[in-house]
Design a protein around this motif. Structure first.
Motif, PDB file in Angstrom:
ATOM      1  N   GLY A  77       0.776  -1.236   0.000  1.00 41.59           N
ATOM      2  CA  GLY A  77       0.000   0.000   0.000  1.00 41.59           C
ATOM      3  C   GLY A  77       0.810   1.291   0.000  1.00 41.59           C
ATOM      4  N   VAL A  78       2.139   1.216   0.075  1.00 32.41           N
ATOM      5  CA  VAL A  78       2.946   2.449   0.020  1.00 32.41           C
ATOM      6  C   VAL A  78       3.998   2.283  -1.082  1.00 32.41           C
ATOM      7  CG1 VAL A  78       4.346   4.113   1.305  1.00 32.41           C
ATOM      8  CG2 VAL A  78       2.662   2.728   2.533  1.00 32.41           C
ATOM      9  N   PRO A  79       3.938   3.114  -2.135  1.00 29.24           N
ATOM     10  CA  PRO A  79       4.895   2.984  -3.240  1.00 29.24           C
ATOM     11  C   PRO A  79       6.342   3.094  -2.767  1.00 29.24           C
ATOM     12  CG  PRO A  79       3.125   4.508  -3.833  1.00 29.24           C
ATOM     13  CD  PRO A  79       2.961   4.200  -2.373  1.00 29.24           C
ATOM     14  N   THR A  80       7.215   2.354  -3.406  1.00 28.34           N
ATOM     15  CA  THR A  80       8.624   2.261  -2.978  1.00 28.34           C
ATOM     16  C   THR A  80       9.286   3.620  -2.771  1.00 28.34           C
ATOM     17  OG1 THR A  80       9.329   2.142  -5.298  1.00 28.34           O
ATOM     18  CG2 THR A  80       9.072   0.052  -4.132  1.00 28.34           C
ATOM     19  N   GLN A  81       8.992   4.584  -3.660  1.00 30.00           N
ATOM     20  CA  GLN A  81       9.676   5.876  -3.576  1.00 30.00           C
ATOM     21  C   GLN A  81       9.101   6.766  -2.475  1.00 30.00           C
ATOM     22  OE1 GLN A  81      12.534   5.847  -5.499  1.00 30.00           O
ATOM     23  NE2 GLN A  81      11.620   3.824  -5.729  1.00 30.00           N
ATOM     24  N   HIS A  82       7.916   6.424  -1.957  1.00 32.13           N
ATOM     25  CA  HIS A  82       7.270   7.274  -0.956  1.00 32.13           C
ATOM     26  C   HIS A  82       7.623   6.907   0.473  1.00 32.13           C
ATOM     27  CE1 HIS A  82       3.609   8.253  -3.801  1.00 32.13           C
ATOM     28  NE2 HIS A  82       4.785   8.460  -4.374  1.00 32.13           N
ATOM     29  N   VAL A  83       8.058   5.674   0.705  1.00 35.85           N
ATOM     30  CA  VAL A  83       8.108   5.132   2.062  1.00 35.85           C
ATOM     31  C   VAL A  83       8.832   6.035   3.061  1.00 35.85           C
ATOM     32  CG1 VAL A  83       8.888   3.196   3.497  1.00 35.85           C
ATOM     33  CG2 VAL A  83       7.887   2.748   1.266  1.00 35.85           C
ATOM     34  N   GLU A  84      10.025   6.502   2.691  1.00 38.20           N
ATOM     35  CA  GLU A  84      10.798   7.277   3.671  1.00 38.20           C
ATOM     36  C   GLU A  84      10.140   8.622   3.982  1.00 38.20           C
ATOM     37  OE1 GLU A  84      14.946   7.119   4.183  1.00 38.20           O
ATOM     38  OE2 GLU A  84      14.122   5.267   4.958  1.00 38.20           O
ATOM     39  N   ALA A  85       9.605   9.291   2.969  1.00 34.62           N
ATOM     40  CA  ALA A  85       8.961  10.590   3.207  1.00 34.62           C
ATOM     41  C   ALA A  85       7.703  10.395   4.056  1.00 34.62           C
ATOM     42  CB  ALA A  85       8.644  11.284   1.891  1.00 34.62           C
ATOM     43  N   VAL A  86       6.934   9.351   3.752  1.00 38.94           N
ATOM     44  CA  VAL A  86       5.728   9.066   4.542  1.00 38.94           C
ATOM     45  C   VAL A  86       6.135   8.729   5.983  1.00 38.94           C
ATOM     46  CG1 VAL A  86       3.720   7.548   4.801  1.00 38.94           C
ATOM     47  CG2 VAL A  86       4.399   8.312   2.528  1.00 38.94           C
ATOM     48  N   ALA A  87       7.235   7.999   6.129  1.00 36.29           N
ATOM     49  CA  ALA A  87       7.702   7.617   7.468  1.00 36.29           C
ATOM     50  C   ALA A  87       8.052   8.858   8.303  1.00 36.29           C
ATOM     51  CB  ALA A  87       8.916   6.703   7.369  1.00 36.29           C
ATOM     52  N   PHE A  88       8.659   9.859   7.679  1.00 34.61           N
ATOM     53  CA  PHE A  88       9.013  11.054   8.460  1.00 34.61           C
ATOM     54  C   PHE A  88       7.790  11.938   8.716  1.00 34.61           C
ATOM     55  CE2 PHE A  88      13.180   9.397   8.029  1.00 34.61           C
ATOM     56  CZ  PHE A  88      13.740   9.738   9.253  1.00 34.61           C
ATOM     57  N   ALA A  89       6.764  11.854   7.874  1.00 36.74           N
ATOM     58  CA  ALA A  89       5.489  12.504   8.194  1.00 36.74           C
ATOM     59  C   ALA A  89       4.882  11.821   9.419  1.00 36.74           C
ATOM     60  CB  ALA A  89       4.537  12.423   7.001  1.00 36.74           C
ATOM     61  N   TRP A  90       4.967  10.502   9.453  1.00 35.46           N
ATOM     62  CA  TRP A  90       4.440   9.712  10.576  1.00 35.46           C
ATOM     63  C   TRP A  90       5.211  10.029  11.870  1.00 35.46           C
ATOM     64  CZ3 TRP A  90       6.431   5.844  13.769  1.00 35.46           C
ATOM     65  CH2 TRP A  90       5.500   5.039  14.435  1.00 35.46           C
ATOM     66  N   LEU A  91       6.529  10.095  11.764  1.00 36.26           N
ATOM     67  CA  LEU A  91       7.347  10.418  12.945  1.00 36.26           C
ATOM     68  C   LEU A  91       7.025  11.826  13.453  1.00 36.26           C
ATOM     69  CD1 LEU A  91      10.706   8.806  11.771  1.00 36.26           C
ATOM     70  CD2 LEU A  91       9.544   8.254  13.929  1.00 36.26           C
ATOM     71  N   ALA A  92       6.777  12.771  12.525  1.00 39.76           N
ATOM     72  CA  ALA A  92       6.414  14.139  12.921  1.00 39.76           C
ATOM     73  C   ALA A  92       5.077  14.128  13.666  1.00 39.76           C
ATOM     74  CB  ALA A  92       6.333  15.041  11.696  1.00 39.76           C
ATOM     75  N   MET A  93       4.141  13.336  13.138  1.00 41.03           N
ATOM     76  CA  MET A  93       2.828  13.238  13.788  1.00 41.03           C
ATOM     77  C   MET A  93       2.971  12.714  15.216  1.00 41.03           C
ATOM     78  SD  MET A  93      -0.432  10.950  12.567  1.00 41.03           S
ATOM     79  CE  MET A  93       0.386   9.391  12.911  1.00 41.03           C
ATOM     80  N   LYS A  94       3.803  11.707  15.401  1.00 38.84           N
ATOM     81  CA  LYS A  94       4.026  11.140  16.744  1.00 38.84           C
ATOM     82  C   LYS A  94       4.638  12.187  17.676  1.00 38.84           C
ATOM     83  CE  LYS A  94       2.498   7.114  15.896  1.00 38.84           C
ATOM     84  NZ  LYS A  94       1.285   6.642  16.564  1.00 38.84           N
ATOM     85  N   CYS A  95       5.566  12.969  17.169  1.00 36.21           N
ATOM     86  CA  CYS A  95       6.220  13.989  17.991  1.00 36.21           C
ATOM     87  C   CYS A  95       5.218  15.061  18.407  1.00 36.21           C
ATOM     88  CB  CYS A  95       7.393  14.599  17.228  1.00 36.21           C
ATOM     89  SG  CYS A  95       8.248  15.883  18.156  1.00 36.21           S
ATOM     90  N   LEU A  96       4.429  15.534  17.440  1.00 43.93           N
ATOM     91  CA  LEU A  96       3.442  16.584  17.748  1.00 43.93           C
ATOM     92  C   LEU A  96       2.420  16.095  18.772  1.00 43.93           C
ATOM     93  CD1 LEU A  96       2.910  18.059  14.178  1.00 43.93           C
ATOM     94  CD2 LEU A  96       3.983  19.216  16.132  1.00 43.93           C
ATOM     95  N   ALA A  97       2.115  14.785  18.751  1.00 39.14           N
ATOM     96  CA  ALA A  97       1.175  14.212  19.715  1.00 39.14           C
ATOM     97  C   ALA A  97       1.875  13.860  21.030  1.00 39.14           C
ATOM     98  CB  ALA A  97       0.512  12.975  19.117  1.00 39.14           C
ATOM     99  N   ARG A  98       3.169  14.187  21.121  1.00 37.15           N
ATOM    100  CA  ARG A  98       4.001  13.871  22.302  1.00 37.15           C
ATOM    101  C   ARG A  98       3.979  12.377  22.618  1.00 37.15           C
ATOM    102  NH1 ARG A  98       4.074  18.644  21.327  1.00 37.15           N
ATOM    103  NH2 ARG A  98       4.507  20.323  22.789  1.00 37.15           N
ATOM    104  N   GLU A  99       3.926  11.579  21.575  1.00 41.72           N
ATOM    105  CA  GLU A  99       3.911  10.130  21.779  1.00 41.72           C
ATOM    106  C   GLU A  99       5.317   9.581  21.729  1.00 41.72           C
ATOM    107  OE1 GLU A  99       1.529   7.177  19.585  1.00 41.72           O
ATOM    108  OE2 GLU A  99       0.076   8.807  19.317  1.00 41.72           O
ATOM    109  N   PRO A 100       5.766   8.966  22.812  1.00 45.23           N
ATOM    110  CA  PRO A 100       7.101   8.369  22.786  1.00 45.23           C
ATOM    111  C   PRO A 100       7.127   7.170  21.840  1.00 45.23           C
ATOM    112  CG  PRO A 100       6.138   8.345  24.999  1.00 45.23           C
ATOM    113  CD  PRO A 100       5.051   8.725  24.062  1.00 45.23           C
TER     114      PRO A 100
END
Ligand SMILES: Nc1ncnc2c1ncn2[C@@H]1O[C@H](COP(=O)(O)OP(=O)(O)O)[C@@H](O)[C@H]1O
Ligand SMILES: [Mg+2]
Length: 355
Positions: A311-334
Motif C-alpha cells: 500500500g505504500v509505493p517504494t519511492q514514498h516510504v521514507e517521506a511518509v515515514a518522516f510525516a508519521w514520525l512528525a505526527m508522533k512527535c506533535l502528539a508527544r507520543e514516545p
C-alpha cells in the motif's frame, strides 16, 4: 526526506486519519550539482567548514520549503489543513560510537517559509538515550507493514541499506545492513558521468569478479550483530579503493558492486532475521532492475516484492515515514526504539519549531 544518496528532497502529504496512512501527493526536487558537491565534501573528514555548513543549511531549508509547497499544490491541500511537516535534514556526519549525528537543516527557516509547525532533529534524542540514532524508519514499518501471521523483512535501499524484521510475536528489529546505492552511484559517477546506473543496465552488462567480491564481503561491519548503523563515513572512496582489482573492466566492477549490495542484503536477512518468509523492497534501489533481480535470485524462493504491494509505493516510504514520525512527535507520543537502535526506552523523537 533527503537521504544519504544526496539525490534531492522528497515530500509526501499524508492523511493519517484513517486506519492506514493515505498519501495525497508526493513531490521531489533534485539537488543542484553545486549543492550536491558541497554536501558530498561536508560528508567527509577534513573538509569541515562551518561557513559552508551554515550556507548549505539555508539552501537546504529553502529547497525543503519548495518541495513541501509543490507536494501541497499537487495534493490540493492548504497549509491550514496540515498539522505538521517532518523535515529530516541532510546527514553529513553520523558517529553513533561517539554519540553524535549531524543533519544540516534550518527548521526555523522552513517553519517561517511554510507557515506550518515543523518537526526536525529526529535522531539526537535517540542517541542521547544511548541509541544508534538510526535507523528510525523501522518504527513506521512496524506500524503499517506488520502481518499477524507471516514474518516479513522490509528493505529500504537508499544510499545505505536498512532492514526491518517484522516477525509475529517478536519485537521489531531494524538495522543498517551496509551500502545501498552509495558504492554503485560513486562508480557510475566516475565512469558514466551519470548520478546512477539507470535500472542497473551497466551492472548487468558486466561480470562479477569473485575475488573482489570476497574482499568486499570481508568487511567486519557486515558480521556485527544489530543494533548497528552506518553511513558514508564507512562506505566511501577510501574504503573501496584498496579493495579494487588492479586491472578490471569498469562494468565488471559495477557488476560486482551490485552483487555485493544484493549479497549483503540477503545475507543480513539470513543472519539476523530468522524465519523471514517474504521480502519487501523500498527506496531508490528498488528501481534498480538488475539489483532487484539479483536479490530475487538469492532469496531462495521467498517472494520479493515492492512495498507497493503493502500500500505504500517504494519511492514514498521514507517521506511518509518522516510525516508519521512528525505526527508522533506533535502528539508527544514516545516511540520505543530499544530493540532497533538500542535506546534505553521510549522517547519523544524530534524537536518542534512552531509555525
Ligand atoms: N531507475 C533507477 N535505476 C537504478 N537506481 C536508481 C533508479 N532510480 C533511483 N535509483 C537509485 O536510488 C537512489 C536514490 O534513492 P533514495 O531512496 O532517494 O535514497 P536516499 O534515501 O539515500 O536519498 C539514487 O541515488 C540511485 O542510486
Ligand atoms: Mg533520496
Amino acid at each position: 526526506m533527503s537521504g544519504t544518496s544526496l539525490d534531492g528532497a522528497d515530500a509526501a502529504v499524508v492523511d493519517f486519519s484513517g486506519p492506514a496512512p493515505r498519501t495525497l501527493a508526493f513531490a521531489s526536487i533534485a539537488y543542484p550539482q553545486v549543492l550536491r558537491d558541497r554536501l558530498m565534501a561536508l560528508s567527509h573528514d577534513g573538509s569541515d567548514s562551518l561557513e559552508v555548513a551554515g550556507r548549505v543549511s539555508l539552501e537546504l531549508a529553502d529547497l525543503y520549503a519548495a518541495v513541501v509547497d509543490e507536494a501541497l499544490r499537487q495534493a490540493g491541500v492548504s497549509r491550514s489543513q496540515v498539522k505538521g511537516v517532518g523535515v529530516h535534514g541532510q546527514t553529513v556526519r553520523h558517529r553513533p560510537a561517539e554519540g553524535f549525528t549531524i543533519q544540516l537543516n534550518d527548521p526555523a527557516r522552513v517553519a517561517e517559509r511554510c507557515g506550518i509547525d515543523v518537526v526536525a532533529d529526529f535522531r539526537r534524542r535517540d542517541m542521547a538515550a544511548g541509541g544508534q540514532g538510526a535507523p528510525l524508519v523501522p518504527a513506521f514499518h512496524d506500524a503499517v507493514f506488520r502481518d499477524p501471521r507471516r514474518a516479513r523483512a522490509v528493505v529500504n535501499i537508499g544510499g545505505i541499506g536498512n532492514i526491518t524484521w517484522l516477525a509475529p510475536g517478536r519485537a521489531t528489529v531494524g538495522f543498517d545492513c551496509g551500502p545501498g546505492n552509495v558504492l554503485m552511484d560513486a562508480w557510475a559517477e566516475r565512469h558514466l558521468d551519470a548520478r546512477f546506473d539507470e535500472d542497473g543496465k551497466w551492472a548487468a552488462s558486466g561480470r562479477v569478479d569473485n575475488e573482489f567480491l570476497g574482499r568486499l564481503l570481508s568487511e567486519p561491519y557486515l558480521g556485527e550483530a544489530p543494533p548497528k548503523s552506518t553511513g558514508r563515513e564507512l562506505f566511501r572512496k577510501d574504503w573501496l579503493e584498496p579493495l579494487l582489482p588492479s586491472q578490471a573492466r569498469a562494468q565488471d566492477v559495477q557488476a560486482t558492486l551490485a552483487e555485493f549490495t544484493a549479497r549483503t542484503i540477503v545475507e543480513a536477512i539470513d543472519r539476523f532475521c530468522p524465519g523471514t518468509e517474504e521480502i519487501y523492497l523500498a527506496g531508490g534501489g528498488a528501481r534498480n532492475v538488475h539489483l532487484v533481480a539479483r536479490i530475487g535470485d538469492l532469496a531462495k524462493g521467498r517472494p520479493v516484492a515492492p512495498t507497493d504491494a503493502l500500500g505504500v509505493p517504494t519511492q514514498h516510504v521514507e517521506a511518509v515515514a518522516f510525516a508519521w514520525l512528525a505526527m508522533k512527535c506533535l502528539a508527544r507520543e514516545p516511540i520505543d526504539m530499544a530493540a532497533v537502535t538500542g535506546a534505553k526506552g521510549p522517547r519523544i523523537l524530534g524537536a518542534i519549531y512552531p509555525a
